[in-house]
Write a protein that holds these residues in place. Structure first.
Motif, PDB file in Angstrom:
ATOM      1  N   VAL A 188      32.461  48.349  78.993  1.00 18.35           N
ATOM      2  CA  VAL A 188      32.056  47.519  77.855  1.00 18.35           C
ATOM      3  C   VAL A 188      30.539  47.335  77.891  1.00 18.35           C
ATOM      4  O   VAL A 188      29.974  46.985  78.930  1.00 18.35           O
ATOM      5  N   HIS A 200      27.486  45.216  76.091  1.00 22.36           N
ATOM      6  CA  HIS A 200      27.314  43.990  75.323  1.00 22.36           C
ATOM      7  C   HIS A 200      25.968  43.964  74.606  1.00 22.36           C
ATOM      8  O   HIS A 200      25.024  44.651  75.002  1.00 22.36           O
ATOM      9  N   VAL A 232      35.147  40.855  84.137  1.00 23.48           N
ATOM     10  CA  VAL A 232      34.145  41.757  84.715  1.00 23.48           C
ATOM     11  C   VAL A 232      34.520  42.090  86.163  1.00 23.48           C
ATOM     12  O   VAL A 232      34.727  41.196  86.979  1.00 23.48           O
ATOM     13  N   HIS A 266      29.509  46.499  81.752  1.00 28.31           N
ATOM     14  CA  HIS A 266      30.429  46.250  82.863  1.00 28.31           C
ATOM     15  C   HIS A 266      31.633  47.176  82.805  1.00 28.31           C
ATOM     16  O   HIS A 266      31.962  47.715  81.762  1.00 28.31           O
ATOM     17  N   HIS A 277      35.446  46.400  82.985  1.00 30.79           N
ATOM     18  CA  HIS A 277      36.361  45.257  82.871  1.00 30.79           C
ATOM     19  C   HIS A 277      37.775  45.685  83.230  1.00 30.79           C
ATOM     20  O   HIS A 277      38.203  46.801  82.932  1.00 30.79           O
TER      21      HIS A 277
HETATM   22 CU   LIG Z   1      31.361  43.056  80.006  1.00 36.23          CU
END
Ligand SMILES: [Cu+2]
Length: 258
Positions: A167, A169, A113, A77, A79
């Protein structure tokens, strides 16, 4: 510019990125770049780079990552939050002191997000955990490219101001080669924490690449991070030529119809 942009969007995302990159300072787009580094405590032995072109409220995103848990979907994402620190998480963000940084615990650093970097379909925050539409890191690597991502002016400004983060994950705390374990995700209790905790993070900042002259690259940092992207851009330049041909054809046929 508006009509031309609309046509150019029909060509592959990478060529749009190249168009924006090689156009230089005269272009409306900002080129932002960030190095993706492991989130503290979370143990990803991974690295990467990201570039985001900001043209009004339309983004083109490229990122590369390596060393991630292989063959498992990695949510990724952009952020941001106005109240966030506009940083990647520090070890001190482990609010509950359990030795890992969850996505929520990273929030004060990078915000919430704003864009879901899916491979297809919706890119809004609604797709934040659309695990079947994120890259699954074959062999642990991701090469991601996508254009025509619409965002709010606030998010576009945040990127240009160096306040937004990319980011990625998905971690593997127990090293068993898959998402699992007893601890469940703070975002979705049906998923293991390993599937959603942040692995890599980078703050995007306006890059010198934005002023890169066509046909030459000034490097002095000794970093190879930019060089890989230059390769991507060079490849995109060839696609740009094809895209230009498409544009010309479209215009001719438009004229012919009159
Ligand atoms: Cu994220």
């Amino acid at each position: 510019m508006r009509k031309r942009t609309r046509t150019a969007l029909a060509v592959p995302a990478l060529s749009l990125a190249a168009a924006l990159a090689v156009a230089g300072p005269a272009a409306a787009a900002d080129t932002t770049q960030g190095e993706l580094s492991p989130v503290p405590l979370n143990g990803a032995d991974a690295s990467g780079t990201a570039m985001v072109w900001v043209d009004g409220t339309t983004l083109t995103v490229e990122f590369e990552a390596e060393g991630l848990l292989a063959d498992s979907p990695h949510a990724a994402h952009i952020h941001y939050a106005g109240a966030a620190r506009h940083e990647c998480p520090a070890a001190s963000d482990d609010a509950d002191g359990d030795g890992t940084i969850t996505t929520t615990e990273g929030g004060p650093a990078y915000g919430s997000v704003q864009v879901s970097l899916t491979t297809e379909g919706d890119t809004s925050p609604d797709s934040a955990l659309a695990v079947d539409r994120f890259d699954a890191a074959s062999g642990g690597d991701i090469t991601y490219q996508r254009g025509s991502i619409e965002v709010t002016q606030e998010v576009a400004d945040a990127l240009a101001d160096g306040e937004a983060a990319v980011v990625v994950h998905g971690v593997d705390y127990d090293g068993d080669g898959m998402y699992g374990g007893d601890k469940m995700s703070d975002l979705d209790p049906s998923l293991p924490a390993e599937a959603t905790d942040p692995a890599l993070c980078g703050i995007m900042t306006v890059s010198q690449m934005a002023e890169m002259p066509e046909g030459g690259v000034q490097t002095g940092s000794g970093s190879t991070a930019g060089v890989e992207n230059v390769g991507l851009i060079a490849g995109g330049a060839a696609a740009l030529i094809a895209g230009g041909a498409l544009l010309v054809r479209t215009r001719r046929s438009a004229r012919a119809e009159r």
